[in-house]
Design a protein around this motif. Sequence first.
Motif, PDB file in Angstrom:
ATOM      1  N   ASP A 121      -3.865  20.945 -49.496  1.00 34.96           N
ATOM      2  CA  ASP A 121      -4.180  22.175 -48.763  1.00 34.96           C
ATOM      3  C   ASP A 121      -5.674  22.502 -48.842  1.00 34.96           C
ATOM      4  O   ASP A 121      -6.132  23.464 -48.218  1.00 34.96           O
ATOM      5  CB  ASP A 121      -3.400  23.360 -49.344  1.00 34.96           C
ATOM      6  N   ILE A 122      -6.411  21.740 -49.656  1.00 38.48           N
ATOM      7  CA  ILE A 122      -7.837  21.982 -49.899  1.00 38.48           C
ATOM      8  C   ILE A 122      -8.687  20.872 -49.286  1.00 38.48           C
ATOM      9  O   ILE A 122      -9.604  21.138 -48.508  1.00 38.48           O
ATOM     10  CB  ILE A 122      -8.107  22.075 -51.424  1.00 38.48           C
ATOM     11  N   GLU A 123      -8.356  19.641 -49.636  1.00 34.52           N
ATOM     12  CA  GLU A 123      -9.138  18.486 -49.182  1.00 34.52           C
ATOM     13  C   GLU A 123      -9.080  18.375 -47.659  1.00 34.52           C
ATOM     14  O   GLU A 123      -8.018  18.464 -47.057  1.00 34.52           O
ATOM     15  CB  GLU A 123      -8.585  17.222 -49.823  1.00 34.52           C
ATOM     16  N   GLY A 124     -10.238  18.231 -47.049  1.00 36.65           N
ATOM     17  CA  GLY A 124     -10.299  18.121 -45.595  1.00 36.65           C
ATOM     18  C   GLY A 124     -10.447  19.462 -44.894  1.00 36.65           C
ATOM     19  O   GLY A 124     -10.583  19.517 -43.672  1.00 36.65           O
ATOM     20  N   PHE A 125     -10.399  20.534 -45.647  1.00 37.37           N
ATOM     21  CA  PHE A 125     -10.590  21.876 -45.098  1.00 37.37           C
ATOM     22  C   PHE A 125     -11.938  22.404 -45.581  1.00 37.37           C
ATOM     23  O   PHE A 125     -12.485  21.931 -46.571  1.00 37.37           O
ATOM     24  CB  PHE A 125      -9.472  22.824 -45.560  1.00 37.37           C
ATOM     25  N   GLY A 126     -12.454  23.411 -44.924  1.00 37.93           N
ATOM     26  CA  GLY A 126     -13.680  24.059 -45.369  1.00 37.93           C
ATOM     27  C   GLY A 126     -13.366  25.132 -46.396  1.00 37.93           C
ATOM     28  O   GLY A 126     -12.230  25.613 -46.481  1.00 37.93           O
ATOM     29  N   PRO A 127     -14.373  25.538 -47.176  1.00 36.47           N
ATOM     30  CA  PRO A 127     -14.147  26.593 -48.171  1.00 36.47           C
ATOM     31  C   PRO A 127     -13.553  27.864 -47.567  1.00 36.47           C
ATOM     32  O   PRO A 127     -12.676  28.480 -48.164  1.00 36.47           O
ATOM     33  CB  PRO A 127     -15.544  26.850 -48.747  1.00 36.47           C
ATOM     34  N   MET A 128     -13.989  28.245 -46.368  1.00 34.72           N
ATOM     35  CA  MET A 128     -13.460  29.487 -45.771  1.00 34.72           C
ATOM     36  C   MET A 128     -11.993  29.345 -45.373  1.00 34.72           C
ATOM     37  O   MET A 128     -11.250  30.331 -45.402  1.00 34.72           O
ATOM     38  CB  MET A 128     -14.319  29.928 -44.592  1.00 34.72           C
ATOM     39  N   ASP A 129     -11.561  28.126 -45.037  1.00 39.16           N
ATOM     40  CA  ASP A 129     -10.133  27.902 -44.764  1.00 39.16           C
ATOM     41  C   ASP A 129      -9.318  28.139 -46.030  1.00 39.16           C
ATOM     42  O   ASP A 129      -8.239  28.740 -45.989  1.00 39.16           O
ATOM     43  CB  ASP A 129      -9.889  26.464 -44.285  1.00 39.16           C
ATOM     44  N   VAL A 130      -9.833  27.672 -47.152  1.00 38.55           N
ATOM     45  CA  VAL A 130      -9.130  27.840 -48.431  1.00 38.55           C
ATOM     46  C   VAL A 130      -9.184  29.306 -48.865  1.00 38.55           C
ATOM     47  O   VAL A 130      -8.199  29.835 -49.388  1.00 38.55           O
ATOM     48  CB  VAL A 130      -9.698  26.886 -49.507  1.00 38.55           C
ATOM     49  N   VAL A 131     -10.311  29.963 -48.626  1.00 37.07           N
ATOM     50  CA  VAL A 131     -10.408  31.404 -48.905  1.00 37.07           C
ATOM     51  C   VAL A 131      -9.303  32.131 -48.141  1.00 37.07           C
ATOM     52  O   VAL A 131      -8.601  32.984 -48.706  1.00 37.07           O
ATOM     53  CB  VAL A 131     -11.798  31.962 -48.510  1.00 37.07           C
ATOM     54  N   GLN A 132      -9.109  31.790 -46.876  1.00 40.06           N
ATOM     55  CA  GLN A 132      -8.076  32.435 -46.060  1.00 40.06           C
ATOM     56  C   GLN A 132      -6.683  32.192 -46.640  1.00 40.06           C
ATOM     57  O   GLN A 132      -5.855  33.106 -46.697  1.00 40.06           O
ATOM     58  CB  GLN A 132      -8.145  31.941 -44.611  1.00 40.06           C
ATOM     59  N   LYS A 133      -6.418  30.977 -47.094  1.00 44.07           N
ATOM     60  CA  LYS A 133      -5.115  30.664 -47.705  1.00 44.07           C
ATOM     61  C   LYS A 133      -4.899  31.496 -48.967  1.00 44.07           C
ATOM     62  O   LYS A 133      -3.804  32.033 -49.194  1.00 44.07           O
ATOM     63  CB  LYS A 133      -5.024  29.173 -48.022  1.00 44.07           C
ATOM     64  N   LEU A 134      -5.950  31.605 -49.789  1.00 37.75           N
ATOM     65  CA  LEU A 134      -5.838  32.408 -51.004  1.00 37.75           C
ATOM     66  C   LEU A 134      -5.628  33.881 -50.666  1.00 37.75           C
ATOM     67  O   LEU A 134      -4.754  34.537 -51.234  1.00 37.75           O
ATOM     68  CB  LEU A 134      -7.093  32.233 -51.876  1.00 37.75           C
ATOM     69  N   GLN A 135      -6.397  34.393 -49.741  1.00 37.89           N
ATOM     70  CA  GLN A 135      -6.266  35.808 -49.395  1.00 37.89           C
ATOM     71  C   GLN A 135      -4.926  36.118 -48.729  1.00 37.89           C
ATOM     72  O   GLN A 135      -4.379  37.202 -48.925  1.00 37.89           O
ATOM     73  CB  GLN A 135      -7.452  36.254 -48.527  1.00 37.89           C
ATOM     74  N   ASN A 136      -4.366  35.167 -48.002  1.00 36.53           N
ATOM     75  CA  ASN A 136      -3.015  35.356 -47.460  1.00 36.53           C
ATOM     76  C   ASN A 136      -2.008  35.492 -48.597  1.00 36.53           C
ATOM     77  O   ASN A 136      -1.090  36.322 -48.531  1.00 36.53           O
ATOM     78  CB  ASN A 136      -2.629  34.195 -46.543  1.00 36.53           C
ATOM     79  N   ALA A 137      -2.170  34.681 -49.639  1.00 34.53           N
ATOM     80  CA  ALA A 137      -1.287  34.771 -50.808  1.00 34.53           C
ATOM     81  C   ALA A 137      -1.491  36.113 -51.518  1.00 34.53           C
ATOM     82  O   ALA A 137      -0.524  36.752 -51.939  1.00 34.53           O
ATOM     83  CB  ALA A 137      -1.541  33.610 -51.761  1.00 34.53           C
ATOM     84  N   PHE A 138      -2.748  36.542 -51.650  1.00 36.68           N
ATOM     85  CA  PHE A 138      -3.032  37.838 -52.281  1.00 36.68           C
ATOM     86  C   PHE A 138      -2.376  38.965 -51.485  1.00 36.68           C
ATOM     87  O   PHE A 138      -1.823  39.896 -52.058  1.00 36.68           O
ATOM     88  CB  PHE A 138      -4.538  38.109 -52.359  1.00 36.68           C
ATOM     89  N   GLU A 139      -2.469  38.882 -50.169  1.00 30.58           N
ATOM     90  CA  GLU A 139      -1.902  39.917 -49.304  1.00 30.58           C
ATOM     91  C   GLU A 139      -0.396  40.060 -49.540  1.00 30.58           C
ATOM     92  O   GLU A 139       0.143  41.166 -49.572  1.00 30.58           O
ATOM     93  CB  GLU A 139      -2.185  39.573 -47.831  1.00 30.58           C
ATOM     94  N   LYS A 140       0.287  38.932 -49.722  1.00 28.23           N
ATOM     95  CA  LYS A 140       1.745  38.955 -49.915  1.00 28.23           C
ATOM     96  C   LYS A 140       2.160  39.409 -51.297  1.00 28.23           C
ATOM     97  O   LYS A 140       3.212  40.037 -51.454  1.00 28.23           O
ATOM     98  CB  LYS A 140       2.315  37.551 -49.683  1.00 28.23           C
ATOM     99  N   HIS A 141       1.376  39.077 -52.338  1.00 31.39           N
ATOM    100  CA  HIS A 141       1.867  39.233 -53.707  1.00 31.39           C
ATOM    101  C   HIS A 141       1.054  40.151 -54.614  1.00 31.39           C
ATOM    102  O   HIS A 141       1.500  40.434 -55.720  1.00 31.39           O
ATOM    103  CB  HIS A 141       1.975  37.849 -54.373  1.00 31.39           C
ATOM    104  N   CYS A 142      -0.120  40.565 -54.191  1.00 26.63           N
ATOM    105  CA  CYS A 142      -0.998  41.344 -55.075  1.00 26.63           C
ATOM    106  C   CYS A 142      -1.136  42.778 -54.601  1.00 26.63           C
ATOM    107  O   CYS A 142      -0.962  43.075 -53.416  1.00 26.63           O
ATOM    108  CB  CYS A 142      -2.388  40.694 -55.139  1.00 26.63           C
ATOM    109  N   ASP A 143      -1.510  43.635 -55.525  1.00 32.43           N
ATOM    110  CA  ASP A 143      -1.758  45.040 -55.215  1.00 32.43           C
ATOM    111  C   ASP A 143      -3.248  45.249 -55.000  1.00 32.43           C
ATOM    112  O   ASP A 143      -4.071  44.454 -55.454  1.00 32.43           O
ATOM    113  CB  ASP A 143      -1.293  45.930 -56.374  1.00 32.43           C
ATOM    114  N   GLU A 144      -3.581  46.349 -54.354  1.00 28.23           N
ATOM    115  CA  GLU A 144      -5.003  46.696 -54.211  1.00 28.23           C
ATOM    116  C   GLU A 144      -5.544  47.079 -55.576  1.00 28.23           C
ATOM    117  O   GLU A 144      -4.879  47.726 -56.363  1.00 28.23           O
ATOM    118  CB  GLU A 144      -5.178  47.855 -53.228  1.00 28.23           C
ATOM    119  N   LEU A 145      -6.754  46.646 -55.835  1.00 28.45           N
ATOM    120  CA  LEU A 145      -7.399  46.982 -57.112  1.00 28.45           C
ATOM    121  C   LEU A 145      -8.444  48.034 -56.907  1.00 28.45           C
ATOM    122  O   LEU A 145      -8.995  48.213 -55.886  1.00 28.45           O
ATOM    123  CB  LEU A 145      -8.021  45.728 -57.738  1.00 28.45           C
TER     124      LEU A 145
END
Length: 145
Positions: A121-145
């Motif tokens: 999910d990382i290799e072959g993608f740009g850093p911003m693509d991976v940032v988006q994947k991480l932030q999508n996960a944060f959106e689903k499972h994390c609370d606002e800090l």
Amino acid sequence: MSIDFNLFMNDVVRQARQEIVAAGYQELKSAEEVDEALAQKGTTLVMVNSVCGCAGGIARPAAAHALHYDKRPNHLVTVFAGQDKEATERARSYFTGFPPSSPSFALLKDGKICEMIERHDIEGFGPMDVVQKLQNAFEKHCDEL
């Protein structure tokens, strides 16, 4: 002129460690430290660090930049594949259903895996693509800090 490969690799590892720690992640170097960290209540992002060329060079900047978001994990930790073997093996024991992958990210809630971003999910993608994947996960499972 010859290059001392071990000296070179030690420098690469040191730089990769510093980069992720500077981003705010706590380094875990033993199985006990992993168990303590993953026993914490709330969400924990585990970054499995790696010196693996292109994927590691994408994952580390993504790990730092993904944190600039309203929702993010309560805890940020890292283990280093190929370096801190005991800690990495213990962390991976929490990633049930997923094969070893480095670099990678695991988002856990109360010690249970809820999202995994693997090397493929990382290799072959740009850093911003991976940032988006991480932030999508944060959106689903994390609370606002």
